[in-house]
Write an enzyme that holds these catalytic residues in place. Structure first.
Site, PDB file in Angstrom:
ATOM      1  N   LYS A  22       0.851  -1.204   0.000  1.00  0.00           N
ATOM      2  CA  LYS A  22       0.000   0.000   0.000  1.00  0.00           C
ATOM      3  C   LYS A  22       0.872   1.234   0.000  1.00  0.00           C
ATOM      4  O   LYS A  22       1.851   1.299   0.729  1.00  0.00           O
ATOM      5  CB  LYS A  22      -0.855  -0.017   1.276  1.00  0.00           C
ATOM      6  CG  LYS A  22      -1.818   1.142   1.411  1.00  0.00           C
ATOM      7  CD  LYS A  22      -3.162   0.819   0.824  1.00  0.00           C
ATOM      8  CE  LYS A  22      -4.035   2.041   0.644  1.00  0.00           C
ATOM      9  NZ  LYS A  22      -3.634   2.887  -0.498  1.00  0.00           N
ATOM     10  N   LYS A  35       5.512   2.546   8.219  1.00  0.00           N
ATOM     11  CA  LYS A  35       4.345   3.332   8.612  1.00  0.00           C
ATOM     12  C   LYS A  35       3.162   2.420   8.934  1.00  0.00           C
ATOM     13  O   LYS A  35       2.503   2.556   9.958  1.00  0.00           O
ATOM     14  CB  LYS A  35       3.992   4.237   7.421  1.00  0.00           C
ATOM     15  CG  LYS A  35       3.353   5.535   7.752  1.00  0.00           C
ATOM     16  CD  LYS A  35       3.074   6.306   6.467  1.00  0.00           C
ATOM     17  CE  LYS A  35       4.323   6.886   5.819  1.00  0.00           C
ATOM     18  NZ  LYS A  35       3.992   7.794   4.698  1.00  0.00           N
ATOM     19  N   LYS A  71       5.032   2.003  -3.249  1.00  0.00           N
ATOM     20  CA  LYS A  71       5.080   3.407  -3.694  1.00  0.00           C
ATOM     21  C   LYS A  71       5.297   3.447  -5.179  1.00  0.00           C
ATOM     22  O   LYS A  71       5.972   2.584  -5.742  1.00  0.00           O
ATOM     23  CB  LYS A  71       6.220   4.156  -3.009  1.00  0.00           C
ATOM     24  CG  LYS A  71       6.064   5.650  -3.041  1.00  0.00           C
ATOM     25  CD  LYS A  71       4.954   6.074  -2.097  1.00  0.00           C
ATOM     26  CE  LYS A  71       5.097   7.476  -1.597  1.00  0.00           C
ATOM     27  NZ  LYS A  71       4.460   7.638  -0.296  1.00  0.00           N
ATOM     28  N   THR A  86      -4.122  12.901   6.617  1.00  0.00           N
ATOM     29  CA  THR A  86      -2.689  13.006   6.916  1.00  0.00           C
ATOM     30  C   THR A  86      -2.461  14.124   7.927  1.00  0.00           C
ATOM     31  O   THR A  86      -1.780  13.949   8.949  1.00  0.00           O
ATOM     32  CB  THR A  86      -1.883  13.280   5.627  1.00  0.00           C
ATOM     33  OG1 THR A  86      -2.225  12.287   4.662  1.00  0.00           O
ATOM     34  CG2 THR A  86      -0.391  13.248   5.885  1.00  0.00           C
ATOM     35  N   ASN A  92      -1.630  19.300   0.420  1.00  0.00           N
ATOM     36  CA  ASN A  92      -2.698  18.631   1.178  1.00  0.00           C
ATOM     37  C   ASN A  92      -2.366  18.555   2.666  1.00  0.00           C
ATOM     38  O   ASN A  92      -3.173  18.929   3.514  1.00  0.00           O
ATOM     39  CB  ASN A  92      -2.946  17.240   0.574  1.00  0.00           C
ATOM     40  CG  ASN A  92      -3.923  16.419   1.396  1.00  0.00           C
ATOM     41  OD1 ASN A  92      -3.518  15.716   2.314  1.00  0.00           O
ATOM     42  ND2 ASN A  92      -5.212  16.531   1.122  1.00  0.00           N
ATOM     43  N   SER A 102      -6.789   5.584   4.355  1.00  0.00           N
ATOM     44  CA  SER A 102      -6.805   4.805   3.108  1.00  0.00           C
ATOM     45  C   SER A 102      -7.205   3.360   3.402  1.00  0.00           C
ATOM     46  O   SER A 102      -7.955   2.743   2.639  1.00  0.00           O
ATOM     47  CB  SER A 102      -5.416   4.800   2.459  1.00  0.00           C
ATOM     48  OG  SER A 102      -5.254   5.908   1.617  1.00  0.00           O
TER      49      SER A 102
END
Ligand code: GLU
Length: 424
Positions: free
Chosen positions: A79, A103, A115, A199, A230, A358
């Site tokens: 992810k 993470k 990623k 985030t 963001n 997410s």
């Protein structure tokens, strides 16, 4: 020491891939985990490098290059976001996928890290070109992603619209709607309420918890924020709602400073109207270096990697550095900040709110039942506070930095999964 060697050690190591490899090795050792854990995690399990042609508005065909890195499947599918940026490199994407593993491990999500990146400058692309780049990239990597394989999301310079095109392209390729293949989508296409601000919300939750630990009263506190995308812009808003005075922010085109506090809502409108925070009425211009070294309580790097170098760290005067960006502090700078008694809330904890929501989005897509924004935010709050607590207690008990503590918490989970699978 030979002259070249001295020169080599004097140059700060800025390759994020080497930095994360070394951080993993050291944390595995500090946590007393089997050396095989570090060995397995040194390289992504799978890296896909692609190139794909895109017809530009002027009729010319241009070739775009991109990557997708899938770090480890020990805990589940991989992810992580997709970055559109002119400086994307394979090593950067690999490093970012490794940070995603860490993470997800800190929060306890059932994912490994992934990623992606495409070398392009979205600011120079028309909407039509951006759509064709987004779809072209997904066609190129479609065979390697999927809701139970690897689930992309937004990252630097990608957004909900880009996710919508990508989900649509993937669904057309597979011949059925597949909302769970990507997160950060528009709400109407199965996006989660609360994802857009997740985030920043997660970052502000850990800042609040950390402030409580060090006796910092947020009502009296000041903050400087590097980056107004963001993460940065929403963190500014959420912090000001908690009574924090946001005194400086910047973006790629300039910075603004007002010691009495910036009006964040007006600043957001100014950026929407002009494309930058620069020139905001009632503020003074400020350089990136001045912003990072401004006397303030909370410094939030919310832009790219390697912004707080050793030279900058010597002059940082914040009490808390909260890493909304991935990899903003170099290892040498980290040592200096720690020596100066500055509490660094590491990226793999401080910006994990995004991937956490997410995960909620993916869960909602799979069960086809959607939660209220309040439910999403409550679940985010619970997971972020729990993660902060376990990292903070490791930090206190083991007398290590918060970053090392976060790695130790995360790697213990990854190691347990590897052990159960019989990899160790
Ligand atoms: N790109 C974000 C990150 O670096 C979010 C990833 C995701 O939501 O999967 O954490």
């Amino acid at each position: 020491m030979a002259a070249e060697q001295i020169a080599a050690t004097a140059v700060e190591e800025l390759n994020p891939f080497h930095i994360v490899q070394q951080e993993i090795r050291q944390a595995v050792e500090a946590a007393g985990l089997p050396a095989a854990v570090a060995e397995i995690l040194q390289e992504p399990a799978r890296v896909v490098a692609v190139s794909f042609p895109v017809r530009m508005d002027n009729g010319e065909v241009r070739l775009f290059r991109g990557f997708r890195s899938q770090h480890t499947f020990a805990l589940g599918p991989t992810k992580g976001g997709i970055r559109f940026h002119p400086q994307v490199t394979l090593d950067e994407v690999k490093a970012l996928s490794m940070w995603m593993t860490l993470k997800c491990g800190v929060i306890g999500l059932p994912y490994g890290g992934g990623k992606g990146g495409v070398i392009c400058n979205p600011k120079e692309l028309s909407q039509g070109e951006l759509e064709r780049v987004s779809r072209g990239y997904i066609r190129a990597i479609a065979a390697f992603i999927g809701p139970d394989v690897d689930i992309p999301a937004p990252d630097v310079y990608t957004n909900a619209q880009v996710m919508a095109w990508m989900m649509d392209e993937y669904s057309q390729i597979t011949g059925r709607p597949v909302p769970a293949v990507i997160t950060g989508k528009p709400i109407i296409l199965g996006g989660s309420l609360g994802r857009n601000e997740a985030t920043a919300r997660g970052c502000v939750i850990v800042i609040r918890e950390a402030a409580r630990e060090i006796g910092l009263d947020l009502q009296q506190a000041t903050a400087a924020i590097q980056g107004f995308g963001n993460a940065g812009s929403i963190a500014a808003r959420l912090l000001s709602e908690l009574g924090v005075r946001v005194i400086a922010v910047n973006d790629s085109r300039g910075g603004v400073y007002n010691p009495d506090g910036l009006d964040v809502a007006a600043l957001v409108r100014h950026k929407q109207a002009t494309g930058s925070v620069a020139g905001f009425p009632g503020s003074q211009p400020i350089s990136t270096e001045e912003l990072l070294t401004l006397p303030c309580d909370i410094l939030i790097p919310a832009a790219l990697e390697n912004q707080i170098t050793a030279a900058v760290a010597e002059r940082v005067r914040a009490r808390i550095v909260a890493e909304a960006a991935n990899g903003p502090t170099t290892p040498e700078a980290d040592v200096i900040l720690t020596a100066h008694n500055i509490l660094v809330l590491p990226d793999i904890l401080a910006n994990a709110g995004g991937v956490t929501v997410s995960y909620f989005e993916w869960v909602q897509n799979l069960q086809q039942y959607y939660w209220t924004e309040q439910e999403v935010n409550q679940r985010l709050e619970a997971l972020m506070v729990k993660a902060f607590r376990s990292v903070y207690s490791t930090y206190r008990e083991k007398n290590v930095t918060m970053r090392r503590a976060a790695y130790m918490v995360s790697l213990a989970r990854v190691a347990e999964a590897m052990k159960s699978r019989g990899w160790l």
